[in-house]
Scaffold this motif. Structure first.
Motif, PDB file in Angstrom:
ATOM      1  N   UNK A  21       0.870  -1.178   0.000  1.00  0.00           N
ATOM      2  CA  UNK A  21       0.000   0.000   0.000  1.00  0.00           C
ATOM      3  C   UNK A  21       0.903   1.222   0.000  1.00  0.00           C
ATOM      4  N   UNK A  22       0.677   2.154  -0.943  1.00  0.00           N
ATOM      5  CA  UNK A  22       1.528   3.342  -1.029  1.00  0.00           C
ATOM      6  C   UNK A  22       0.688   4.606  -0.888  1.00  0.00           C
ATOM      7  N   UNK A  23       0.984   5.388   0.161  1.00  0.00           N
ATOM      8  CA  UNK A  23       0.256   6.617   0.384  1.00  0.00           C
ATOM      9  C   UNK A  23       0.581   7.714  -0.594  1.00  0.00           C
ATOM     10  N   UNK A  24       1.702   7.585  -1.316  1.00  0.00           N
ATOM     11  CA  UNK A  24       2.109   8.625  -2.255  1.00  0.00           C
ATOM     12  C   UNK A  24       1.749   8.286  -3.695  1.00  0.00           C
ATOM     13  N   UNK A  25       0.926   7.270  -3.904  1.00  0.00           N
ATOM     14  CA  UNK A  25       0.511   6.890  -5.251  1.00  0.00           C
ATOM     15  C   UNK A  25      -0.634   7.787  -5.728  1.00  0.00           C
ATOM     16  N   UNK A  26      -0.910   7.765  -7.038  1.00  0.00           N
ATOM     17  CA  UNK A  26      -2.093   8.456  -7.556  1.00  0.00           C
ATOM     18  C   UNK A  26      -3.349   7.747  -7.059  1.00  0.00           C
ATOM     19  N   UNK A  27      -4.381   8.528  -6.713  1.00  0.00           N
ATOM     20  CA  UNK A  27      -5.621   7.980  -6.168  1.00  0.00           C
ATOM     21  C   UNK A  27      -5.311   7.042  -4.988  1.00  0.00           C
ATOM     22  N   UNK A  28      -4.641   7.549  -3.965  1.00  0.00           N
ATOM     23  CA  UNK A  28      -4.090   6.681  -2.916  1.00  0.00           C
ATOM     24  C   UNK A  28      -5.123   5.870  -2.148  1.00  0.00           C
ATOM     25  N   UNK A  29      -6.237   6.485  -1.708  1.00  0.00           N
ATOM     26  CA  UNK A  29      -7.185   5.710  -0.915  1.00  0.00           C
ATOM     27  C   UNK A  29      -7.900   4.664  -1.761  1.00  0.00           C
ATOM     28  N   UNK A  30      -8.289   5.026  -2.962  1.00  0.00           N
ATOM     29  CA  UNK A  30      -8.931   4.072  -3.864  1.00  0.00           C
ATOM     30  C   UNK A  30      -7.975   2.945  -4.225  1.00  0.00           C
ATOM     31  N   UNK A  31      -6.740   3.297  -4.504  1.00  0.00           N
ATOM     32  CA  UNK A  31      -5.737   2.286  -4.854  1.00  0.00           C
ATOM     33  C   UNK A  31      -5.472   1.360  -3.672  1.00  0.00           C
ATOM     34  N   UNK A  32      -5.393   1.927  -2.464  1.00  0.00           N
ATOM     35  CA  UNK A  32      -5.148   1.124  -1.268  1.00  0.00           C
ATOM     36  C   UNK A  32      -6.293   0.146  -1.023  1.00  0.00           C
ATOM     37  N   UNK A  33      -7.518   0.625  -1.141  1.00  0.00           N
ATOM     38  CA  UNK A  33      -8.683  -0.245  -0.932  1.00  0.00           C
ATOM     39  C   UNK A  33      -8.729  -1.356  -1.975  1.00  0.00           C
ATOM     40  N   UNK A  34      -8.406  -1.008  -3.222  1.00  0.00           N
ATOM     41  CA  UNK A  34      -8.399  -2.005  -4.293  1.00  0.00           C
ATOM     42  C   UNK A  34      -7.297  -3.034  -4.068  1.00  0.00           C
ATOM     43  N   UNK A  35      -6.121  -2.565  -3.669  1.00  0.00           N
ATOM     44  CA  UNK A  35      -4.998  -3.472  -3.421  1.00  0.00           C
ATOM     45  C   UNK A  35      -5.318  -4.460  -2.310  1.00  0.00           C
ATOM     46  N   UNK A 238     -12.717   2.382 -13.527  1.00  0.00           N
ATOM     47  CA  UNK A 238     -13.971   3.129 -13.621  1.00  0.00           C
ATOM     48  C   UNK A 238     -14.097   4.137 -12.480  1.00  0.00           C
ATOM     49  N   UNK A 239     -13.680   3.705 -11.289  1.00  0.00           N
ATOM     50  CA  UNK A 239     -13.831   4.545 -10.102  1.00  0.00           C
ATOM     51  C   UNK A 239     -12.838   5.703 -10.071  1.00  0.00           C
ATOM     52  N   UNK A 240     -11.742   5.598 -10.811  1.00  0.00           N
ATOM     53  CA  UNK A 240     -10.748   6.672 -10.803  1.00  0.00           C
ATOM     54  C   UNK A 240     -11.359   8.001 -11.227  1.00  0.00           C
ATOM     55  N   UNK A 241     -12.149   7.992 -12.298  1.00  0.00           N
ATOM     56  CA  UNK A 241     -12.763   9.231 -12.782  1.00  0.00           C
ATOM     57  C   UNK A 241     -13.754   9.794 -11.775  1.00  0.00           C
ATOM     58  N   UNK A 242     -14.484   8.905 -11.090  1.00  0.00           N
ATOM     59  CA  UNK A 242     -15.460   9.355 -10.110  1.00  0.00           C
ATOM     60  C   UNK A 242     -14.783   9.956  -8.884  1.00  0.00           C
ATOM     61  N   UNK A 243     -13.584   9.436  -8.552  1.00  0.00           N
ATOM     62  CA  UNK A 243     -12.874   9.878  -7.354  1.00  0.00           C
ATOM     63  C   UNK A 243     -11.827  10.953  -7.634  1.00  0.00           C
ATOM     64  N   UNK A 244     -11.646  11.309  -8.905  1.00  0.00           N
ATOM     65  CA  UNK A 244     -10.557  12.222  -9.267  1.00  0.00           C
ATOM     66  C   UNK A 244     -10.563  13.530  -8.470  1.00  0.00           C
TER      67      UNK A 244
END
Length: 258
Positions: A21-35, A238-244
């Motif tokens: 899990x990386x806090x400095x990634x793009x879309x961090x919370x969405x990416x963390x939850x997906x990971x 799909x969620x990236x655009x909604x969370x941008x």
């Protein structure tokens, strides 16, 4: 790939050394939850808690942990004098048990972050010396998830005996073949999930390692995808655009010292 390995050998354990899990990634919370969902689908047995897992703060980490279907490990991260993660894992197989311990380097965090979150990172060497005897009473093989980098892991193992396998995290390097430090097998994978590191151990009747082989298998666009994980990735896109709007301004709450 993981399912194939499990199909060939029921005595399989799947582990992560931290920073999945990386806090400095793009879309961090969405990416963390997906990971975390993906790791659960892959049926990980355990993951070390490192700076990446705490990169969006302790409150978010606690929410994320509740979604995991596997233990998050740490023998030296503490909150209010209590372990932040599960201090160790015992994985039982037919005829032998494997113990897994997770450690993170104090240098992964700045003091401001630790003070803000009320966290303490205990000395890794002292923590390992304290917990190792307890784990050894329950396990034949000891695996250390060491988020200390290669140099830090090497120094630790020179000072503390009794670890059979050490998986090195935090560094950017990779060992194509397992190394050997005194009596400990060393593994180090690359970042960003580009390779799957596989270590095969031959366990004798007395529960000791008699032989080992290892390989790094590259994961490319031609690697077959698990349908459930593939669907999860599609949903993430799909969620990236909604969370941008709400995700783009977020930054991690601590600094990692490389």
């Amino acid at each position: 790939m993981v399912k194939e390995l499990r199909g060939k050998n029921k005595n399989t354990i799947l582990l992560d050394g931290g920073d999945s899990i990386r806090g400095d990634a793009n879309f961090p919370t969405l990416r963390a939850e997906t990971s975390m969902k993906a790791l659960s689908i892959m049926q990980y047995d355990g993951m070390n808690i490192a700076d990446g897992e705490l990169g969006l703060g302790l409150e978010f980490f606690e929410k994320l942990r509740k979604t995991a279907r596997f233990p998050l490990l740490s023998a030296n991260l503490y909150k209010n004098e209590k372990p932040l993660g599960q201090t160790f894992l015992i994985k039982k197989f037919d005829g032998f048990n494997v113990g897994v311990i997770g450690l993170v380097s104090p240098t992964c965090f700045n003091t401001e972050f630790l003070a803000k979150e009320g966290l303490e990172v205990k000395n890794p060497e002292e923590a390992l010396k304290e917990i190792l005897p307890q784990v050894k009473t329950q396990a034949d093989i000891i695996i250390l998830l060491s988020h200390l980098g290669k140099n830090g892991t090497t120094l630790l193992l020179q000072n503390v005996a009794g670890v059979d396998v050490a998986i090195v995290g935090h560094d950017q390097g990779m060992l194509n073949q397992p190394g050997l430090l005194i009596k400990t097998i060393l593994l180090q994978n690359s970042n960003q999930g580009k390779f799957l590191g596989v270590l095969d151990l031959t366990i004798g009747e007395k529960g000791t390692i008699e032989n080992h082989t290892g390989i790094m298998t590259g994961i490319t666009e031609n690697t077959p995808s698990d349908p459930e994980v593939h669907a999860l990735i599609n949903e993430f896109e799909k969620q990236k655009d909604l969370n941008r709007p709400k995700e783009m301004g977020k930054t991690p709450q601590h600094v990692t010292i490389q």
